[in-house]
Motif scaffolding. Structure first.
Motif, PDB file in Angstrom:
ATOM      1  N   ARG A   1       0.854  -1.251   0.136  1.00  0.00           N
ATOM      2  CA  ARG A   1      -0.102  -0.091  -0.053  1.00  0.00           C
ATOM      3  C   ARG A   1       0.909   1.220   0.131  1.00  0.00           C
ATOM      4  O   ARG A   1       0.535   2.177  -0.772  1.00  0.00           O
ATOM      5  CB  ARG A   1      -0.760   0.056   1.187  1.00  0.00           C
ATOM      6  N   ASP A   2       1.839   1.451   0.751  1.00  0.00           N
ATOM      7  CA  ASP A   2       2.591   2.569   0.839  1.00  0.00           C
ATOM      8  C   ASP A   2       3.320   2.621  -0.320  1.00  0.00           C
ATOM      9  O   ASP A   2       3.611   3.855  -0.721  1.00  0.00           O
ATOM     10  CB  ASP A   2       3.672   2.138   2.084  1.00  0.00           C
TER      11      ASP A   2
ATOM     12  N   LEU B   1       9.149   6.495   2.637  1.00  0.00           N
ATOM     13  CA  LEU B   1       9.892   6.596   4.016  1.00  0.00           C
ATOM     14  C   LEU B   1       8.943   7.530   4.687  1.00  0.00           C
ATOM     15  O   LEU B   1       8.856   7.056   5.982  1.00  0.00           O
ATOM     16  CB  LEU B   1      11.234   7.531   3.505  1.00  0.00           C
ATOM     17  N   CYS B   2       8.237   8.595   4.239  1.00  0.00           N
ATOM     18  CA  CYS B   2       7.196   9.305   5.125  1.00  0.00           C
ATOM     19  C   CYS B   2       6.203   8.200   5.502  1.00  0.00           C
ATOM     20  O   CYS B   2       5.741   8.455   6.708  1.00  0.00           O
ATOM     21  CB  CYS B   2       6.948  10.615   4.151  1.00  0.00           C
ATOM     22  N   ALA B   3       5.589   7.578   4.575  1.00  0.00           N
ATOM     23  CA  ALA B   3       4.567   6.715   4.811  1.00  0.00           C
ATOM     24  C   ALA B   3       4.838   5.573   5.975  1.00  0.00           C
ATOM     25  O   ALA B   3       3.981   5.489   6.968  1.00  0.00           O
ATOM     26  CB  ALA B   3       4.110   6.047   3.639  1.00  0.00           C
ATOM     27  N   ARG B   4       6.042   5.098   5.787  1.00  0.00           N
ATOM     28  CA  ARG B   4       6.428   4.281   6.822  1.00  0.00           C
ATOM     29  C   ARG B   4       6.949   4.934   8.197  1.00  0.00           C
ATOM     30  O   ARG B   4       6.694   4.145   9.211  1.00  0.00           O
ATOM     31  CB  ARG B   4       7.706   3.242   6.282  1.00  0.00           C
ATOM     32  N   GLY B   5       7.368   6.008   8.147  1.00  0.00           N
ATOM     33  CA  GLY B   5       7.419   6.623   9.482  1.00  0.00           C
ATOM     34  C   GLY B   5       6.268   7.105  10.171  1.00  0.00           C
ATOM     35  O   GLY B   5       6.025   7.018  11.328  1.00  0.00           O
ATOM     36  N   LEU B   6       5.153   7.536   9.420  1.00  0.00           N
ATOM     37  CA  LEU B   6       3.902   7.621   9.947  1.00  0.00           C
ATOM     38  C   LEU B   6       3.284   6.498  10.586  1.00  0.00           C
ATOM     39  O   LEU B   6       2.921   6.361  11.569  1.00  0.00           O
ATOM     40  CB  LEU B   6       3.055   8.135   8.860  1.00  0.00           C
ATOM     41  N   ASP B   7       3.701   5.340   9.887  1.00  0.00           N
ATOM     42  CA  ASP B   7       3.019   3.978  10.180  1.00  0.00           C
ATOM     43  C   ASP B   7       3.610   3.554  11.571  1.00  0.00           C
ATOM     44  O   ASP B   7       2.901   3.309  12.597  1.00  0.00           O
ATOM     45  CB  ASP B   7       3.487   2.957   9.295  1.00  0.00           C
ATOM     46  N   ARG B   8       4.729   3.791  11.934  1.00  0.00           N
ATOM     47  CA  ARG B   8       5.417   3.512  13.145  1.00  0.00           C
ATOM     48  C   ARG B   8       5.055   4.234  14.187  1.00  0.00           C
ATOM     49  O   ARG B   8       4.873   3.892  15.240  1.00  0.00           O
ATOM     50  CB  ARG B   8       7.220   3.498  12.722  1.00  0.00           C
TER      51      ARG B   8
END
Length: 362
Positions: free
Chosen positions: A31-32, A350-357
């Motif tokens: 998805r990301d 990287l922004c999306a995964r940072g928000l997920d974390r």
């Protein structure tokens, strides 16, 4: 020992909850990545409009340049193979929190070793020249990566610094050997003699330039996925990446894992260099590997550090680069916009995964 054996068994015989977690994680990564690609193309479309061109027409020419003909498809797949191979090894390293950014130099050294082996053993019967050349490439890349691993083990040198520096040394080695023992006499450009036909990668399609490198890359990614999810070695990588203290408690040797995974990643990058030389260039030329290794880091991250997800990520990079040339040729949009697409894609991922974390911590 019994307390150690039990968690190791879980590593390569996962429960249903572990499989569900993997599926959920893979779905989140997909998805990301899809969202990042869509946003990257949207922003790039704005740049194309500002340059006075039609973005729909530009992207249509890009798609036609990537898949519009047999030759275009062959070029795109050949371009993707080194990305997939190098990124698979990088993904394994990153899983263990070993930051290997040295694929650029490992590809270069792999290309040197593949060329030397092909020139000296290219007259062997059957497929032996190809096997020998790719094996030589794997050995060269693996040894080059192990230098950084040994520097960390023996001297505590951070692998980010050592692998980065070794990239430049590896690239300079290509020029050195081409201006020395492996250079073609009388050539106006630094290059080796042509590799014997027996050592060239076979073509998959008659009348097209598609070689078996893409099959080698797919097989390598599949085997890497099995290693990561179905073996004690892969379990050790995942435990080490999750927690160094937990790895020590489980009896996992971080030193052996570091050396082994760096050797494996270097071997895959070396094979990527061999595939490029034996399948595309037919000889060693200066600068043949420039860009592959650094972009392979982006491919690994785009694939969520999963060897199987690296495949579509590598194909994306290869197809976009192939299509960009057609876009520039047909309507004059600079092919350098492909770097914008790739860079924006990584930034959004990287922004999306940072928000997920952050959301999971809340």
């Amino acid at each position: 020992m019994k307390g150690i054996d039990k968690p190791l068994d879980v590593g390569f015989a996962p429960s249903w909850s572990d499989r569900l977690l993997r599926i959920t994680s893979a779905g989140r990564a997909l998805r990301d990545a899809a969202l990042a690609v869509a946003l990257a193309f949207a922003v790039t479309a704005c740049f194309i409009v500002l340059s006075g061109h039609n973005p729909v027409l530009a992207f249509a020419h890009m798609a036609r340049g990537a898949v519009g003909s047999e030759d275009a498809l062959s070029f795109a797949l050949n371009k993707s193979a080194p990305y997939i191979l190098a990124a698979t090894g990088i993904a394994l390293c990153f899983r263990a929190r070993i930051i290997n950014i040295g694929a650029e130099g490992q590809i270069a050294v792999g290309g040197i070793c593949a060329t030397w082996t092909a020139l000296h053993f290219g007259t062997l019967p059957g497929v032996l020249p190809i096997v020998a050349a790719l094996f030589g490439a794997a050995i060269g890349g693996g040894v080059w990566a192990c230098i950084a691993a040994l520097l960390r083990i023996g001297r505590g040198v951070n692998e980010v610094i050592s692998t980065l520096m070794l990239n430049f040394v590896g690239l300079l080695m290509v020029g050195e050997v081409l201006n020395g023992p492996m250079g073609e006499a009388g050539a106006g450009f630094p290059q080796s003699p042509l590799v014997p036909d027996g050592a060239l990668l076979p073509m998959l399609l008659s009348g097209a330039d598609l070689h078996i490198g893409i099959l080698i890359a797919l097989a390598a990614s599949g085997l890497a996925a099995l290693v990561l999810w179905r073996t004690p070695f892969g379990f050790g990588l995942r435990v080490l990446g999750a927690s160094a203290s937990a790895a020590r408690y489980a009896g996992v040797s971080s030193t052996r894992l570091l050396l082994a995974v760096m050797a494996l990643a270097g071997a895959l990058a070396g094979i990527a260099g061999g595939v490029e030389v034996l399948g595309v260039q037919s000889r060693l030329i200066e600068g043949f590997s420039v860009g592959f290794g650094f972009k392979a880091v982006a491919v690994a991250l785009l694939g969520g550090l999963d060897p199987l997800a690296v495949i579509p990520a590598g194909l994306f990079f290869g197809f976009v680069e192939a299509g960009a040339l057609a876009m520039q040729r047909e309507i004059g949009v600079p092919s350098s916009l492909v770097d914008v697409i790739q860079g924006l894609t990584m930034a959004f991922v990287l922004c999306a995964r940072g928000l997920d974390r952050r959301q999971r911590r809340v």
